[in-house]
Design a protein around this motif. Structure first.
Motif, PDB file in Angstrom:
ATOM      1  N   SER A 102       0.744  -1.467  -0.017  1.00 53.66           N
ATOM      2  CA  SER A 102      -0.132  -0.214   0.132  1.00 53.66           C
ATOM      3  C   SER A 102       1.079   1.854  -0.286  1.00 53.66           C
ATOM      4  CB  SER A 102      -0.914  -0.094   1.357  1.00 53.66           C
ATOM      5  OG  SER A 102      -2.057   1.484   1.068  1.00 53.66           O
ATOM      6  N   GLY A 103       1.634   0.873   0.636  1.00 57.20           N
ATOM      7  CA  GLY A 103       2.994   2.696   0.622  1.00 57.20           C
ATOM      8  C   GLY A 103       3.636   2.890  -0.509  1.00 57.20           C
ATOM      9  N   LEU A 104       4.069   1.328  -0.925  1.00 54.50           N
ATOM     10  CA  LEU A 104       4.679   1.438  -2.652  1.00 54.50           C
ATOM     11  C   LEU A 104       3.607   2.110  -3.639  1.00 54.50           C
ATOM     12  CD1 LEU A 104       6.822  -1.320  -2.285  1.00 54.50           C
ATOM     13  CD2 LEU A 104       7.777   1.023  -2.853  1.00 54.50           C
ATOM     14  N   THR A 105       2.462   1.382  -3.236  1.00 53.73           N
ATOM     15  CA  THR A 105       1.683   2.432  -4.587  1.00 53.73           C
ATOM     16  C   THR A 105       1.547   3.236  -4.165  1.00 53.73           C
ATOM     17  OG1 THR A 105       0.471  -0.012  -4.521  1.00 53.73           O
ATOM     18  CG2 THR A 105      -0.655   1.994  -5.133  1.00 53.73           C
ATOM     19  N   ALA A 106       1.071   3.746  -3.036  1.00 55.46           N
ATOM     20  CA  ALA A 106       0.759   5.458  -2.682  1.00 55.46           C
ATOM     21  C   ALA A 106       2.135   6.288  -3.344  1.00 55.46           C
ATOM     22  CB  ALA A 106       0.672   5.822  -1.545  1.00 55.46           C
ATOM     23  N   ALA A 107       3.389   5.518  -3.210  1.00 56.10           N
ATOM     24  CA  ALA A 107       4.319   6.397  -3.506  1.00 56.10           C
ATOM     25  C   ALA A 107       4.910   7.072  -4.705  1.00 56.10           C
ATOM     26  CB  ALA A 107       5.645   5.960  -2.940  1.00 56.10           C
ATOM     27  N   VAL A 108       4.363   5.162  -5.430  1.00 53.73           N
ATOM     28  CA  VAL A 108       4.821   5.508  -7.473  1.00 53.73           C
ATOM     29  C   VAL A 108       3.208   6.272  -7.543  1.00 53.73           C
ATOM     30  CG1 VAL A 108       4.076   4.524  -9.183  1.00 53.73           C
ATOM     31  CG2 VAL A 108       5.441   3.140  -7.347  1.00 53.73           C
ATOM     32  N   THR A 109       1.694   6.356  -7.146  1.00 52.20           N
ATOM     33  CA  THR A 109       1.003   7.281  -7.340  1.00 52.20           C
ATOM     34  C   THR A 109       0.874   8.687  -6.945  1.00 52.20           C
ATOM     35  OG1 THR A 109      -0.469   5.279  -7.106  1.00 52.20           O
ATOM     36  CG2 THR A 109      -2.005   7.631  -7.239  1.00 52.20           C
TER      37      THR A 109
END
Length: 153
Positions: free
Chosen positions: A61-68
């Motif tokens: 979830s954190g990686l997805t938020a960072a990439v987004t």
């Protein structure tokens, strides 16, 4: 804690981890005669797997938020963004921030428009050749700039 005051609302039957109960002389309660190690191990492993799964979910979830966020930031940098701000008593109003592409091309287009309008007012019938020279000069400068950028990259 008093009877009935449980910190959690989960009812755990601890006797499910025991293999048998025997009475003990001199006390009013029974004692465990053995522990079901298999059932206890499954509970411990299940808890560990759940903890690892929750951790992996948090990381993903954190990686997805960072990439987004990174993609949104690059998009806003290149194409610009509209931000909303609140004016007390009036309401929400948008403000437009120009991006890199708009700034570069907007400046170039404004320069060409300015050159054409200046040429028409100043040079009269010779404005067409002077305007074409300005536009071709602008394209030459842009082409040289792009070549320099490509050498660096």
């Amino acid at each position: 804690m008093a009877d009935g005051d449980d910190a959690t609302d989960v009812d755990v039957d601890e006797s499910s981890f025991l293999t048998g109960v025997t009475s003990i002389e001199g006390v009013s309660w029974s004692g465990a005669s053995g522990v079901d190690v298999g059932r206890l191990a499954r509970a411990i492993v299940g808890t560990a797997v759940f903890t690892v799964a929750a951790g992996v979910n948090t990381v993903v979830s954190g990686l997805t938020a960072a990439v987004t966020g990174l993609i949104d930031g690059v998009s806003e940098f290149l194409a610009g963004a509209t931000e909303w701000f609140r004016i007390p008593g009036v309401g929400w109003r948008p403000t437009r921030e120009a991006g890199l592409i708009e700034v570069i091309f907007g400046t170039g287009i404004a320069a060409i428009r300015g050159a054409w309008s200046f040429n028409v007012d100043t040079f009269g019938p010779l404005s067409l050749p002077v305007g074409l020279a300005v536009v071709l000069g602008t394209f030459l400068v842009v082409a040289r700039g792009i070549e320099q950028i490509q050498e660096v990259i």
